[in-house]
Motif scaffolding. Structure first.
Motif, PDB file in Angstrom:
ATOM      1  N   HIS A 193    -100.519  -7.455  49.393  1.00  0.00           N
ATOM      2  CA  HIS A 193     -99.973  -8.726  49.878  1.00  0.00           C
ATOM      3  C   HIS A 193     -98.788  -9.174  49.022  1.00  0.00           C
ATOM      4  O   HIS A 193     -97.793  -9.683  49.545  1.00  0.00           O
ATOM      5  N   ASP A 194     -98.884  -8.960  47.701  1.00  0.00           N
ATOM      6  CA  ASP A 194     -97.752  -9.274  46.821  1.00  0.00           C
ATOM      7  C   ASP A 194     -96.566  -8.361  47.124  1.00  0.00           C
ATOM      8  O   ASP A 194     -95.418  -8.804  47.145  1.00  0.00           O
ATOM      9  N   ALA A 195     -96.851  -7.081  47.348  1.00  0.00           N
ATOM     10  CA  ALA A 195     -95.777  -6.132  47.681  1.00  0.00           C
ATOM     11  C   ALA A 195     -95.102  -6.531  48.988  1.00  0.00           C
ATOM     12  O   ALA A 195     -93.877  -6.518  49.089  1.00  0.00           O
ATOM     13  N   GLN A 226     -75.937  -8.002  41.109  1.00  0.00           N
ATOM     14  CA  GLN A 226     -76.672  -7.978  42.375  1.00  0.00           C
ATOM     15  C   GLN A 226     -77.322  -6.619  42.599  1.00  0.00           C
ATOM     16  O   GLN A 226     -78.457  -6.531  43.060  1.00  0.00           O
ATOM     17  N   LEU A 227     -76.610  -5.537  42.241  1.00  0.00           N
ATOM     18  CA  LEU A 227     -77.184  -4.204  42.373  1.00  0.00           C
ATOM     19  C   LEU A 227     -78.440  -4.080  41.511  1.00  0.00           C
ATOM     20  O   LEU A 227     -79.475  -3.584  41.972  1.00  0.00           O
ATOM     21  N   TRP A 228     -78.364  -4.530  40.265  1.00  0.00           N
ATOM     22  CA  TRP A 228     -79.529  -4.450  39.377  1.00  0.00           C
ATOM     23  C   TRP A 228     -80.675  -5.287  39.915  1.00  0.00           C
ATOM     24  O   TRP A 228     -81.833  -4.881  39.845  1.00  0.00           O
ATOM     25  N   LYS A 229     -80.385  -6.459  40.470  1.00  0.00           N
ATOM     26  CA  LYS A 229     -81.444  -7.294  41.048  1.00  0.00           C
ATOM     27  C   LYS A 229     -82.109  -6.568  42.216  1.00  0.00           C
ATOM     28  O   LYS A 229     -83.335  -6.568  42.337  1.00  0.00           O
ATOM     29  N   ASN A 230     -81.283  -5.951  43.073  1.00  0.00           N
ATOM     30  CA  ASN A 230     -81.837  -5.207  44.201  1.00  0.00           C
ATOM     31  C   ASN A 230     -82.674  -4.030  43.720  1.00  0.00           C
ATOM     32  O   ASN A 230     -83.751  -3.749  44.254  1.00  0.00           O
ATOM     33  N   TRP A 231     -82.164  -3.317  42.706  1.00  0.00           N
ATOM     34  CA  TRP A 231     -82.860  -2.148  42.160  1.00  0.00           C
ATOM     35  C   TRP A 231     -84.200  -2.549  41.562  1.00  0.00           C
ATOM     36  O   TRP A 231     -85.214  -1.929  41.831  1.00  0.00           O
ATOM     37  N   THR A 232     -84.207  -3.609  40.759  1.00  0.00           N
ATOM     38  CA  THR A 232     -85.471  -4.030  40.151  1.00  0.00           C
ATOM     39  C   THR A 232     -86.418  -4.588  41.205  1.00  0.00           C
ATOM     40  O   THR A 232     -87.629  -4.393  41.109  1.00  0.00           O
ATOM     41  N   GLY A 233     -85.868  -5.258  42.204  1.00  0.00           N
ATOM     42  CA  GLY A 233     -86.714  -5.754  43.295  1.00  0.00           C
ATOM     43  C   GLY A 233     -87.384  -4.624  44.047  1.00  0.00           C
ATOM     44  O   GLY A 233     -88.576  -4.695  44.389  1.00  0.00           O
ATOM     45  N   LEU A 234     -86.629  -3.556  44.290  1.00  0.00           N
ATOM     46  CA  LEU A 234     -87.196  -2.392  44.964  1.00  0.00           C
ATOM     47  C   LEU A 234     -88.337  -1.801  44.145  1.00  0.00           C
ATOM     48  O   LEU A 234     -89.416  -1.513  44.662  1.00  0.00           O
ATOM     49  N   TRP A 235     -88.117  -1.634  42.832  1.00  0.00           N
ATOM     50  CA  TRP A 235     -89.161  -1.051  41.994  1.00  0.00           C
ATOM     51  C   TRP A 235     -90.341  -1.995  41.819  1.00  0.00           C
ATOM     52  O   TRP A 235     -91.482  -1.554  41.735  1.00  0.00           O
ATOM     53  N   GLU A 236     -90.083  -3.303  41.782  1.00  0.00           N
ATOM     54  CA  GLU A 236     -91.189  -4.254  41.696  1.00  0.00           C
ATOM     55  C   GLU A 236     -92.074  -4.129  42.929  1.00  0.00           C
ATOM     56  O   GLU A 236     -93.297  -4.017  42.827  1.00  0.00           O
ATOM     57  N   ARG A 240     -97.089  -2.225  45.406  1.00  0.00           N
ATOM     58  CA  ARG A 240     -97.762  -1.463  46.461  1.00  0.00           C
ATOM     59  C   ARG A 240     -98.620  -0.359  45.842  1.00  0.00           C
ATOM     60  O   ARG A 240     -99.764  -0.151  46.232  1.00  0.00           O
ATOM     61  N   MET A 241     -98.073   0.351  44.856  1.00  0.00           N
ATOM     62  CA  MET A 241     -98.811   1.445  44.220  1.00  0.00           C
ATOM     63  C   MET A 241    -100.037   0.940  43.455  1.00  0.00           C
ATOM     64  O   MET A 241    -101.036   1.656  43.332  1.00  0.00           O
ATOM     65  N   LEU A 242     -99.956  -0.278  42.956  1.00  0.00           N
ATOM     66  CA  LEU A 242    -101.086  -0.872  42.245  1.00  0.00           C
ATOM     67  C   LEU A 242    -102.140  -1.432  43.199  1.00  0.00           C
ATOM     68  O   LEU A 242    -103.176  -1.919  42.758  1.00  0.00           O
ATOM     69  N   GLY A 243    -101.847  -1.379  44.492  1.00  0.00           N
ATOM     70  CA  GLY A 243    -102.786  -1.888  45.466  1.00  0.00           C
ATOM     71  C   GLY A 243    -102.664  -3.382  45.724  1.00  0.00           C
ATOM     72  O   GLY A 243    -103.472  -3.945  46.450  1.00  0.00           O
TER      73      GLY A 243
END
Length: 159
Positions: free
Chosen positions: A74-76, A53-63, A68-71
């Motif tokens: 709406h997906d972010a 669950q921690l890894w899922k949360n971590w990857t979700g945060l980075w996704e 957002r950084m890619l612009g």
């Protein structure tokens, strides 16, 4: 792709051999979970589920952050909203959601996200700083200044 599979293979090999660090775990988060699992004795499944669950949360945060950084705002935003549904008490997720809203630009909605983050964690300097930015864009200058002052008091390096 192939590189992801290679990284996972190295990671699990290192995990099995007791190697503490690897390309997927430079902070040795897995080491902390393995130590906890050892301390818990036979209840390793619970610990491993918590780690997953921690890894899922971590990857979700980075996704969400990458989108957002890619612009791809709406997906972010959709990614942040899913994360909030799964764990509404994570203040940083509300900060990231607010950042996406501010870039849309939807400053009132961004402000609401930053204020929710502050309600969850009053010590989170980026929430106060971003709140100040949203207030500034809403021409609420006195409140913006107070929010920025609070952020600087919490994290002087923000100055």
């Amino acid at each position: 792709g192939i590189q992801s599979q290679r990284l996972l293979t190295v990671y699990f090999k290192n995990l099995a051999t007791g190697e503490k660090r690897g390309p997927l775990d430079p902070l040795n988060i897995s080491g902390a979970f393995l130590a906890l699992a050892k301390a818990m004795g036979e209840d390793r499944e619970t610990v491993m589920n918590a780690q997953l669950q921690l890894w899922k949360n971590w990857t979700g945060l980075w996704e969400s952050t990458a989108l957002r950084m890619l612009g791809r705002l709406h997906d972010a935003l959709a990614s942040h909203d899913r994360a909030i549904i799964l764990d509404p008490k994570q203040a940083i997720t509300h900060v990231n959601r607010g950042s996406a809203m501010a870039r849309l630009p939807r400053f009132s909605a961004a402000l609401a996200s930053f204020e929710r983050a502050i309600a969850l964690d009053r010590s989170l300097a980026p929430a106060h700083s971003n709140r100040g930015g949203a207030l500034h864009r809403l021409e609420r200058f006195a409140e913006a200044l107070e929010s920025h002052d609070r952020a600087i008091a919490l994290a002087p390096k923000l100055a």
